[in-house]
Design a protein around this motif. Sequence first.
Motif, PDB file in Angstrom:
ATOM      1  N   ASN A   9       1.009   5.656  -1.894  1.00  0.00           N
ATOM      2  CA  ASN A   9       0.647   4.237  -1.983  1.00  0.00           C
ATOM      3  C   ASN A   9       1.884   3.355  -1.992  1.00  0.00           C
ATOM      4  OD1 ASN A   9      -2.002   4.944  -2.079  1.00  0.00           O
ATOM      5  ND2 ASN A   9      -2.160   4.845  -4.322  1.00  0.00           N
ATOM      6  N   SER A  10       2.878   3.771  -2.782  1.00  0.00           N
ATOM      7  CA  SER A  10       4.093   2.951  -2.883  1.00  0.00           C
ATOM      8  C   SER A  10       4.829   2.915  -1.546  1.00  0.00           C
ATOM      9  CB  SER A  10       5.026   3.501  -3.959  1.00  0.00           C
ATOM     10  OG  SER A  10       4.424   3.404  -5.216  1.00  0.00           O
ATOM     11  N   ALA A  11       4.874   4.063  -0.847  1.00  0.00           N
ATOM     12  CA  ALA A  11       5.582   4.135   0.429  1.00  0.00           C
ATOM     13  C   ALA A  11       4.914   3.228   1.459  1.00  0.00           C
ATOM     14  CB  ALA A  11       5.608   5.587   0.909  1.00  0.00           C
ATOM     15  N   ALA A  17       5.652  -0.307   0.652  1.00  0.00           N
ATOM     16  CA  ALA A  17       7.004  -0.674   1.062  1.00  0.00           C
ATOM     17  C   ALA A  17       7.071  -0.913   2.557  1.00  0.00           C
ATOM     18  CB  ALA A  17       7.974   0.424   0.643  1.00  0.00           C
ATOM     19  N   ALA A  18       6.385  -0.025   3.295  1.00  0.00           N
ATOM     20  CA  ALA A  18       6.365  -0.165   4.761  1.00  0.00           C
ATOM     21  C   ALA A  18       5.772  -1.519   5.141  1.00  0.00           C
ATOM     22  CB  ALA A  18       5.561   0.986   5.361  1.00  0.00           C
ATOM     23  N   ALA A  19       4.628  -1.859   4.481  1.00  0.00           N
ATOM     24  CA  ALA A  19       3.956  -3.129   4.790  1.00  0.00           C
ATOM     25  C   ALA A  19       4.869  -4.311   4.433  1.00  0.00           C
ATOM     26  CB  ALA A  19       2.650  -3.215   3.999  1.00  0.00           C
ATOM     27  N   LEU A  20       5.524  -4.215   3.297  1.00  0.00           N
ATOM     28  CA  LEU A  20       6.371  -5.316   2.831  1.00  0.00           C
ATOM     29  C   LEU A  20       7.557  -5.526   3.764  1.00  0.00           C
ATOM     30  CD1 LEU A  20       6.367  -4.559  -1.003  1.00  0.00           C
ATOM     31  CD2 LEU A  20       5.408  -6.590   0.078  1.00  0.00           C
ATOM     32  N   LEU A  21       8.078  -4.364   4.264  1.00  0.00           N
ATOM     33  CA  LEU A  21       9.259  -4.468   5.109  1.00  0.00           C
ATOM     34  C   LEU A  21       8.922  -4.878   6.543  1.00  0.00           C
ATOM     35  CD1 LEU A  21      11.272  -1.357   3.837  1.00  0.00           C
ATOM     36  CD2 LEU A  21      11.831  -3.785   3.496  1.00  0.00           C
ATOM     37  N   ALA A  33      12.971  -7.245  -2.265  1.00  0.00           N
ATOM     38  CA  ALA A  33      12.952  -6.975  -3.699  1.00  0.00           C
ATOM     39  C   ALA A  33      11.759  -6.113  -4.088  1.00  0.00           C
ATOM     40  CB  ALA A  33      12.940  -8.284  -4.487  1.00  0.00           C
ATOM     41  N   GLU A  34      10.581  -6.528  -3.597  1.00  0.00           N
ATOM     42  CA  GLU A  34       9.360  -5.785  -3.915  1.00  0.00           C
ATOM     43  C   GLU A  34       9.438  -4.362  -3.347  1.00  0.00           C
ATOM     44  OE1 GLU A  34       6.804  -6.947  -5.733  1.00  0.00           O
ATOM     45  OE2 GLU A  34       5.336  -5.365  -5.370  1.00  0.00           O
ATOM     46  N   SER A  35      10.025  -4.265  -2.116  1.00  0.00           N
ATOM     47  CA  SER A  35      10.152  -2.940  -1.483  1.00  0.00           C
ATOM     48  C   SER A  35      11.029  -2.011  -2.333  1.00  0.00           C
ATOM     49  CB  SER A  35      10.782  -3.079  -0.099  1.00  0.00           C
ATOM     50  OG  SER A  35      10.008  -3.910   0.719  1.00  0.00           O
ATOM     51  N   LEU A  36      12.120  -2.553  -2.831  1.00  0.00           N
ATOM     52  CA  LEU A  36      13.021  -1.735  -3.649  1.00  0.00           C
ATOM     53  C   LEU A  36      12.323  -1.238  -4.908  1.00  0.00           C
ATOM     54  CD1 LEU A  36      16.452  -3.575  -3.346  1.00  0.00           C
ATOM     55  CD2 LEU A  36      15.821  -1.318  -2.480  1.00  0.00           C
ATOM     56  N   GLU A  37      11.501  -2.106  -5.492  1.00  0.00           N
ATOM     57  CA  GLU A  37      10.730  -1.682  -6.674  1.00  0.00           C
ATOM     58  C   GLU A  37       9.815  -0.510  -6.315  1.00  0.00           C
ATOM     59  OE1 GLU A  37       8.545  -4.330  -9.205  1.00  0.00           O
ATOM     60  OE2 GLU A  37      10.150  -5.850  -9.023  1.00  0.00           O
ATOM     61  N   ALA A  38       9.167  -0.673  -5.138  1.00  0.00           N
ATOM     62  CA  ALA A  38       8.251   0.385  -4.689  1.00  0.00           C
ATOM     63  C   ALA A  38       9.006   1.698  -4.499  1.00  0.00           C
ATOM     64  CB  ALA A  38       7.561  -0.038  -3.394  1.00  0.00           C
ATOM     65  N   ILE A  39      10.196   1.578  -3.889  1.00  0.00           N
ATOM     66  CA  ILE A  39      10.988   2.811  -3.654  1.00  0.00           C
ATOM     67  C   ILE A  39      11.409   3.417  -5.000  1.00  0.00           C
ATOM     68  CG2 ILE A  39      13.194   3.641  -2.742  1.00  0.00           C
ATOM     69  CD1 ILE A  39      12.711   1.524  -0.437  1.00  0.00           C
ATOM     70  N   LEU A  85      -1.084   1.671  -6.249  1.00  0.00           N
ATOM     71  CA  LEU A  85      -2.244   1.079  -5.573  1.00  0.00           C
ATOM     72  C   LEU A  85      -2.154  -0.444  -5.586  1.00  0.00           C
ATOM     73  CD1 LEU A  85      -5.552   2.947  -6.481  1.00  0.00           C
ATOM     74  CD2 LEU A  85      -4.649   2.383  -4.201  1.00  0.00           C
ATOM     75  N   GLU A  86      -1.790  -0.961  -6.755  1.00  0.00           N
ATOM     76  CA  GLU A  86      -1.714  -2.415  -6.912  1.00  0.00           C
ATOM     77  C   GLU A  86      -0.697  -2.995  -5.913  1.00  0.00           C
ATOM     78  OE1 GLU A  86      -0.447  -3.664 -10.783  1.00  0.00           O
ATOM     79  OE2 GLU A  86      -1.073  -5.744 -10.447  1.00  0.00           O
ATOM     80  N   ARG A  87       0.477  -2.293  -5.845  1.00  0.00           N
ATOM     81  CA  ARG A  87       1.517  -2.767  -4.950  1.00  0.00           C
ATOM     82  C   ARG A  87       1.046  -2.748  -3.510  1.00  0.00           C
ATOM     83  NH1 ARG A  87       6.458  -2.801  -7.032  1.00  0.00           N
ATOM     84  NH2 ARG A  87       6.233  -0.888  -8.230  1.00  0.00           N
ATOM     85  N   LEU A  88       0.344  -1.683  -3.120  1.00  0.00           N
ATOM     86  CA  LEU A  88      -0.127  -1.522  -1.742  1.00  0.00           C
ATOM     87  C   LEU A  88      -1.116  -2.637  -1.387  1.00  0.00           C
ATOM     88  CD1 LEU A  88      -0.193   0.177   0.841  1.00  0.00           C
ATOM     89  CD2 LEU A  88      -2.022   1.533  -0.218  1.00  0.00           C
ATOM     90  N   LEU A  89      -2.086  -2.852  -2.345  1.00  0.00           N
ATOM     91  CA  LEU A  89      -3.120  -3.854  -2.060  1.00  0.00           C
ATOM     92  C   LEU A  89      -2.528  -5.269  -2.071  1.00  0.00           C
ATOM     93  CD1 LEU A  89      -6.015  -2.226  -4.076  1.00  0.00           C
ATOM     94  CD2 LEU A  89      -5.901  -2.522  -1.590  1.00  0.00           C
ATOM     95  N   HIS A  90      -1.542  -5.469  -2.930  1.00  0.00           N
ATOM     96  CA  HIS A  90      -0.827  -6.760  -2.933  1.00  0.00           C
ATOM     97  C   HIS A  90      -0.193  -6.999  -1.583  1.00  0.00           C
ATOM     98  CE1 HIS A  90      -1.023  -8.888  -6.650  1.00  0.00           C
ATOM     99  NE2 HIS A  90      -0.628  -7.851  -7.414  1.00  0.00           N
ATOM    100  N   ALA A  91       0.460  -5.903  -1.073  1.00  0.00           N
ATOM    101  CA  ALA A  91       1.150  -6.030   0.211  1.00  0.00           C
ATOM    102  C   ALA A  91       0.178  -6.460   1.311  1.00  0.00           C
ATOM    103  CB  ALA A  91       1.835  -4.718   0.572  1.00  0.00           C
ATOM    104  N   HIS A  92      -1.097  -6.073   1.087  1.00  0.00           N
ATOM    105  CA  HIS A  92      -2.122  -6.460   2.058  1.00  0.00           C
ATOM    106  C   HIS A  92      -2.932  -7.635   1.537  1.00  0.00           C
ATOM    107  CE1 HIS A  92      -0.942  -2.552   3.646  1.00  0.00           C
ATOM    108  NE2 HIS A  92      -1.235  -3.121   4.851  1.00  0.00           N
TER     109      HIS A  92
END
Lengths: 883, 120
Positions: A668-670, A673-677, A685-691, B21-28
Amino acid sequence: LANRHVLDGIQEATRDALGLTLFVEFNGPATLETEAVAESRRKLLRQRYANQPIDLLVAIGDRLLPETERLRKDLFPSAKLVFLVASRNSVPAEMQQGEGLLVDMNPLPSIRLAMSLMPEISRVVVISGTSTIDEMLRRSLAVSLTEYASKVQVSFLVGIPLPELVEKARQFPKGTLFALTSSVADRSGRVTSNTDQARELSTAGMMVVEATDLSLGEGALGGDVTAYRRSGHEIGRRIRRILDTGQAASGVVIESTRRRKAVDWRQLKRFGIPESRVPRDFEILYRHPTIWERHRVAIVTAIGGLLFQTILISFLLSERRRRAAAQAKMKRQLELEAMVAKTSADLSAATPEQLPATLRELSAGLSACLGIERVSVWIYEPEQGEYVRIHFWPESQTPWRFTTFAQTFPYIHNELVSGRHVVFTRLEELPLDAAQDVLELRKTGMASFLGIPLTLSEKPIGAFFIASFTRAIRWERDAISTLQVLSDILVQDISRTMAEKRARLSEEQSRAMLASLPGFVLMVDGTGQILKQNNRLDLAEDELPRALAGAFVGKNFLELCRAAGGASSHIARGLEEVVVGNKTSLVMEHGYETPDGPRWVEMRAESLCSERQGAVVATTDITERKKAESENAQNRQTAWHLNRVAALGELTASLAHEINQPLAAILNSAEAAAALLSRPCPDIAESLEAIGDIIDDDKRASAVIRKMRSMLKRSYEGIQAVNLEATVSETLRLVINEARLRHVTLRHLASPDLPPIVADPTQLQQVILNLITNAIEATETMPDNRQVEIKACFAEDGMQVLEVRDTGPGISADKLATIFEPFYTSKRDGLGLGLPICRSIVDSFGGRITVENLPSGGAAFRVFLRAFAGASQTSQQAAHVAI
Amino acid sequence: MLKAPMKVAIVDDDESVRRGLERLLHAHLCTVSTYASAEEFLENVRRLDVDVALIDIYLPGLSGIELLKRLESEVGAPPVILMTAHGESETADALLDAGHTFCLRKPFTLEQLLDAMLAA
């Protein structure tokens, strides 16, 4: 005794008579004489002499004169008769012919001498028996002694037995003279010879006189006395005259016996009588007593040895003259003494091995000197109270067989144990108490016997027997004295030999014990010097540890060990403690390399508590055992491992969950991060947190896998300090999901401050895992209240206890005892080894595991673990594995 | 891709799963609320305005299945997507077979999640 003297005299006087044979017949004691006995004796004598031309009969003794006369009339009407009696009345009235000597039993001449020698005598006591002769003598003395009435009192003691007599005599004042009449038959009918009386009274300090020379040298003062031996000579001369000339006195002629005037020099000295007072015509005897002077007094121990008892002597003129008996006797004594002197030296020098040969030589010598045919030496076994024969001579003969000496010869046994000699010339001389002995001895055909007790500090240690089966041996006093000397040497020798034998036996026992032991046994002294060793291990030289390969008697084992170096020097240090007695024992294992691979020995040392200290060191090859142990350990490890695999297998669902959770988060985090980048304006910043989260979750997944791998690997980490609480927490993480899956509540009551315990971390975790999964499974079957509680806390003795209690059905009573045994299982599909493995693991930590059913239902397993005491503990734990 | 941002509730006791999950859904561009237990979610469910609830089956206390049953009886409850980290779960399989709802096996991809959300 009187008979003996008379007989000696007769023999001396007739020994050079050509062609004269003397037959001597003794009679039994007067006390045993009955008409039946007399009749059977007559019959025997008639048989014996029926075909012997007897020319002359000699009767010695009042009692035998009528008997002899009767025999003469019956068998040899033409034979002449010579006799010796104490009373004229004993001569049968119908007797036609005979020449006799009358013995004067009146001590009056001796009393007279004593009074003249010792004017201070104020009292005369006449000791007398109950016979008619005694009575006559008393009357005569009573009259004769009236001449001294002014200066001495006269009293009579009649028929008093010997011990009492001495007591009575003591009551008389000093200056009392005791005069003995004939031998005394006392009130009880027992006969005591006056020699015995004289000896006893004299020993008690009395002055004693007697009518005859029998007691001369035995305590009597002496005096003008009847001389028995001379009377014998007189009879001998008459015999020769009658036989030479064929002429005897017509009718019955009786003359007085020869007399002798003699005093005992020692008695004179004793009573302070100057020799000058002794009249010139008196001999003074025993001035310097020598063995040869004493020789004249023969010893007759038989109870029949009383004056005028009964002797029948007959002579036959058909053979060559007799040897000179007395001279021969003297010669024999000299030979005996020479022989004993030589053998004594040999005996003293003899080793136990030489002893039998020395005894054989001694026996042959005794046989030659004494004319005996048997010699035996016995030792006394105090435990059994028995004499056991250690020497028998001659070897050509078979020793008598009997069950035990004490049972077969009770009288002789008792006499010897009491330290008394047993002597008899003829069996009949033994007393009535010896009836059983006589019965048994008769079976052996024994004629004469001398048994000398061997005693040490008044305790019996053995006996020395000599015997004849063909001859009636007169045991001479000198011979007995000489043999006594010999016996004293035998005592020394036997006690020495027995001590040596015992020492040798114990030596032999320890040797045999050493020899029988497997392995290699050394005995070392306080310095480590090897004193003894058995045969070596069944190992070739190059298969032995170096220190043992060079271990031989005379070498120093401690030095050998030190020189060998390595583990051997460690052994040397331990051994030294035992050798000098600081430690009583030591067990060590020693592993070493050989060309054929590694070997192991076990060395046990046991300290010797002797003054010299030292130790016994036993070495056993334990390679096979070690191999087996190592195989067992491997098997155990395999079993433990299988158990861990199985335990983890049970947890697969839970483990998958543990891994899938972080994997899901990572994915999920990966993707986040992909979506954010990929945005037109990437959110860095958010991507780095995810990583960062990805990294953490990856670590979490790795940790789970690592844990699993450590549970699955075969090797173990070794016993060390382990934090019990931390291990419990870690293990709980593995099962917490499992519990949740099964709707079981796990409760962990943490005690964060527990100090470390001793365990192998993986194995401890395995135990905890097993216990918790078992508890979960047990609880799972319950409809509700499914709880497992885990807690660790302090137990007694500084130990810690881990308790796992559940709310399951508990363990049925019949299974409680066997639940830790292999192959017991309550699980349908379990390996059944979980709990046994738990126990073997906990045992290997030096702890223990228990189980009990709880009153509230369910079971509680408790694991007790030792507290970690410091670095030394683990090394000690390791010490039993290898040195 | 989602046509419009959705409002999503996440019920999972595992914090990192919630965060991911939260981060993923936020990203979307979804609006996300998270709950660590079924009980916590139930407390807030009446006030919630969510389009879909992502619920882990194995929760401490009240399980995901039990939560699902409660929600079915609630009027206006959001559609539910179940999640499980257990590879094989008989309970989840049975529910899915009955056509009740969606069940996602962890780990799942964004695509799988979006498909499920759209279908819900």
